[in-house]
Design a protein around this motif. Structure first.
Motif, PDB file in Angstrom:
ATOM      1  N   ALA A  67      79.129  54.864  41.503  1.00  0.00           N
ATOM      2  CA  ALA A  67      79.237  56.287  40.966  1.00  0.00           C
ATOM      3  C   ALA A  67      79.987  56.486  39.433  1.00  0.00           C
ATOM      4  O   ALA A  67      79.665  56.883  38.593  1.00  0.00           O
ATOM      5  CB  ALA A  67      80.367  57.119  41.814  1.00  0.00           C
ATOM      6  N   GLU A  68      80.978  55.423  39.397  1.00  0.00           N
ATOM      7  CA  GLU A  68      81.548  55.200  38.082  1.00  0.00           C
ATOM      8  C   GLU A  68      80.493  54.729  37.101  1.00  0.00           C
ATOM      9  O   GLU A  68      80.458  55.165  35.706  1.00  0.00           O
ATOM     10  CB  GLU A  68      82.772  54.169  37.864  1.00  0.00           C
ATOM     11  N   GLY A  69      79.683  53.855  37.479  1.00  0.00           N
ATOM     12  CA  GLY A  69      78.782  53.117  36.506  1.00  0.00           C
ATOM     13  C   GLY A  69      77.569  54.204  36.057  1.00  0.00           C
ATOM     14  O   GLY A  69      77.139  53.898  35.187  1.00  0.00           O
ATOM     15  N   GLN A  70      77.629  55.388  36.977  1.00  0.00           N
ATOM     16  CA  GLN A  70      76.652  56.501  36.462  1.00  0.00           C
ATOM     17  C   GLN A  70      77.309  57.235  35.212  1.00  0.00           C
ATOM     18  O   GLN A  70      76.684  57.853  34.432  1.00  0.00           O
ATOM     19  CB  GLN A  70      76.269  57.490  37.711  1.00  0.00           C
ATOM     20  N   ARG A  71      78.583  57.334  35.257  1.00  0.00           N
ATOM     21  CA  ARG A  71      79.366  58.161  34.282  1.00  0.00           C
ATOM     22  C   ARG A  71      79.638  57.120  33.013  1.00  0.00           C
ATOM     23  O   ARG A  71      79.970  57.813  31.749  1.00  0.00           O
ATOM     24  CB  ARG A  71      80.830  58.489  34.746  1.00  0.00           C
ATOM     25  N   GLN A  72      79.784  55.795  32.940  1.00  0.00           N
ATOM     26  CA  GLN A  72      80.150  55.187  31.745  1.00  0.00           C
ATOM     27  C   GLN A  72      79.330  53.742  32.028  1.00  0.00           C
ATOM     28  O   GLN A  72      78.998  53.095  33.126  1.00  0.00           O
ATOM     29  CB  GLN A  72      81.357  54.911  31.520  1.00  0.00           C
ATOM     30  N   PRO A  86      76.019  43.800  44.638  1.00  0.00           N
ATOM     31  CA  PRO A  86      75.765  43.373  43.493  1.00  0.00           C
ATOM     32  C   PRO A  86      75.816  44.141  42.243  1.00  0.00           C
ATOM     33  O   PRO A  86      76.474  43.578  41.326  1.00  0.00           O
ATOM     34  CB  PRO A  86      74.143  43.020  43.693  1.00  0.00           C
ATOM     35  N   GLY A  87      75.768  45.437  42.323  1.00  0.00           N
ATOM     36  CA  GLY A  87      76.185  46.283  41.262  1.00  0.00           C
ATOM     37  C   GLY A  87      77.506  46.303  40.851  1.00  0.00           C
ATOM     38  O   GLY A  87      77.908  46.548  39.759  1.00  0.00           O
ATOM     39  N   SER A  88      78.384  45.823  41.865  1.00  0.00           N
ATOM     40  CA  SER A  88      79.836  45.731  41.466  1.00  0.00           C
ATOM     41  C   SER A  88      80.261  44.652  40.253  1.00  0.00           C
ATOM     42  O   SER A  88      81.318  44.758  39.765  1.00  0.00           O
ATOM     43  CB  SER A  88      80.635  45.535  42.630  1.00  0.00           C
ATOM     44  N   MET A  89      79.053  43.935  40.301  1.00  0.00           N
ATOM     45  CA  MET A  89      79.408  42.701  39.186  1.00  0.00           C
ATOM     46  C   MET A  89      79.750  42.928  37.769  1.00  0.00           C
ATOM     47  O   MET A  89      80.234  42.487  37.001  1.00  0.00           O
ATOM     48  CB  MET A  89      78.320  41.579  39.293  1.00  0.00           C
ATOM     49  N   MET A 147      71.836  37.227  36.585  1.00  0.00           N
ATOM     50  CA  MET A 147      71.661  37.078  37.864  1.00  0.00           C
ATOM     51  C   MET A 147      72.762  37.714  39.096  1.00  0.00           C
ATOM     52  O   MET A 147      72.639  38.098  40.026  1.00  0.00           O
ATOM     53  CB  MET A 147      71.452  35.796  38.362  1.00  0.00           C
ATOM     54  N   MET A 148      74.020  37.723  38.315  1.00  0.00           N
ATOM     55  CA  MET A 148      75.132  38.142  38.959  1.00  0.00           C
ATOM     56  C   MET A 148      75.074  39.740  39.658  1.00  0.00           C
ATOM     57  O   MET A 148      75.338  39.842  40.707  1.00  0.00           O
ATOM     58  CB  MET A 148      76.399  37.888  38.335  1.00  0.00           C
ATOM     59  N   SER A 149      74.375  40.281  39.004  1.00  0.00           N
ATOM     60  CA  SER A 149      74.146  41.823  39.473  1.00  0.00           C
ATOM     61  C   SER A 149      72.978  42.176  40.177  1.00  0.00           C
ATOM     62  O   SER A 149      72.674  42.951  40.699  1.00  0.00           O
ATOM     63  CB  SER A 149      74.085  42.649  38.082  1.00  0.00           C
ATOM     64  N   LYS A 150      72.302  40.887  40.569  1.00  0.00           N
ATOM     65  CA  LYS A 150      71.135  41.010  41.500  1.00  0.00           C
ATOM     66  C   LYS A 150      71.281  40.134  42.508  1.00  0.00           C
ATOM     67  O   LYS A 150      70.817  40.879  43.824  1.00  0.00           O
ATOM     68  CB  LYS A 150      69.819  40.517  40.657  1.00  0.00           C
ATOM     69  N   CYS A 151      71.663  38.919  42.699  1.00  0.00           N
ATOM     70  CA  CYS A 151      71.952  38.033  43.836  1.00  0.00           C
ATOM     71  C   CYS A 151      73.001  37.210  43.802  1.00  0.00           C
ATOM     72  O   CYS A 151      72.734  35.989  43.674  1.00  0.00           O
ATOM     73  CB  CYS A 151      70.519  37.354  43.919  1.00  0.00           C
ATOM     74  N   PRO A 152      74.252  37.883  43.701  1.00  0.00           N
ATOM     75  CA  PRO A 152      75.376  37.119  43.655  1.00  0.00           C
ATOM     76  C   PRO A 152      75.750  36.029  44.824  1.00  0.00           C
ATOM     77  O   PRO A 152      76.441  34.865  44.678  1.00  0.00           O
ATOM     78  CB  PRO A 152      76.538  38.039  43.528  1.00  0.00           C
TER      79      PRO A 152
END
Length: 244
Positions: A49-54, A117-120, A225-230
């Motif tokens: 959700a935070e990634g949608q804001r910033q 993965p999005g948390s990366m 790659m970290m944000s896709k397949c950590p």
């Protein structure tokens, strides 16, 4: 280049506390893993959700630290009663609240890293992660141009897809350390060769033949790659740790 994949895997493993990583958590305290899962799931939702804001990739290390701490505390307060029960159960076993909280945090962060993965995008911006990469690693990870991203992101996605397919055929976790390394290296090398024409649009022939430039390229590719397949990078990190 391949040496920087295990480096980022090790970085991710040790990210939570910048301390040597403990063995994979076991549910020695009843409810530990269940509670860690609740926190990891809550954090995942909040980070997304935070990634949608910033744009999380533009945060300074301090901003990333502050944001992650705030989201962690919010997630903890959301499950305050469960945590109180966990603390009480731990104290009956002679465990301090600090140790229970520390162990739970490490487990939750590892779950988050593997399953979200999005948390990366946030984790890699924290001061602990940046420090673990060193000055050159930081410079490479934090300076991916739009031209490079346009070429490297499809490559990173392709490597992740290939690793996932290989994992389905022959589980990577069941392989030997050497077998995993060979499999991942082969996929990486094949992908680089296949995409050489595209790479030559953003890197000169001199850069492609320069060790330092290729090390920077490896960090950038692994970062994407970290944000896709950590999960697969974590495996490499664990393997590298065993060799130490």
């Amino acid at each position: 280049m391949k040496h920087f994949l295990p480096l980022l895997g090790l970085l991710l493993l040790g990210w939570a506390t910048c301390q040597p990583v403990a063995a994979q958590a076991t549910d020695t305290l009843p409810g530990h893993n269940r509670f860690a899962r609740l926190i990891a799931n809550s954090l995942c939702t909040r980070i997304q959700a935070e990634g949608q804001r910033q744009d999380l990739e533009k945060l300074t290390p301090k901003q990333a630290d502050d944001l992650f701490l705030r989201l962690m505390m919010t997630s903890m307060s959301e499950h305050a009663s469960e945590f109180t029960d966990l603390i009480s159960a731990g104290k009956r076993r002679g465990l301090s609240s600090n140790k229970i909280g520390h162990d739970m945090g490490e487990t939750a962060v590892k779950m988050l890293s593997v399953d979200c993965p999005g948390s990366m995008k946030l984790i890699l911006r924290t001061s602990s992660a940046q420090k673990g990469l060193g000055p050159k690693g930081q410079q490479s990870m934090n300076n991916i141009s739009e031209e490079e991203r346009a070429v490297l992101q499809p490559m990173a996605d392709s490597v992740c897809v290939q690793l996932s397919a290989e994992d389905a055929r022959h589980p990577l976790k069941a392989m030997t350390v050497a077998g995993r390394s060979e499999t991942m290296s082969k996929i990486m090398q094949t992908t680089v060769i296949k995409n050489m024409p595209a790479l030559m649009t953003v890197y000169s022939t001199e850069q492609l033949g320069n060790k330092e430039s290729m090390e920077a390229f490896g960090i950038k590719l692994a970062t994407l790659m970290m944000s896709k397949c950590p999960t697969y990078l974590i495996m490499l990190g664990e393997d590298a740790k065993k060799k130490r």
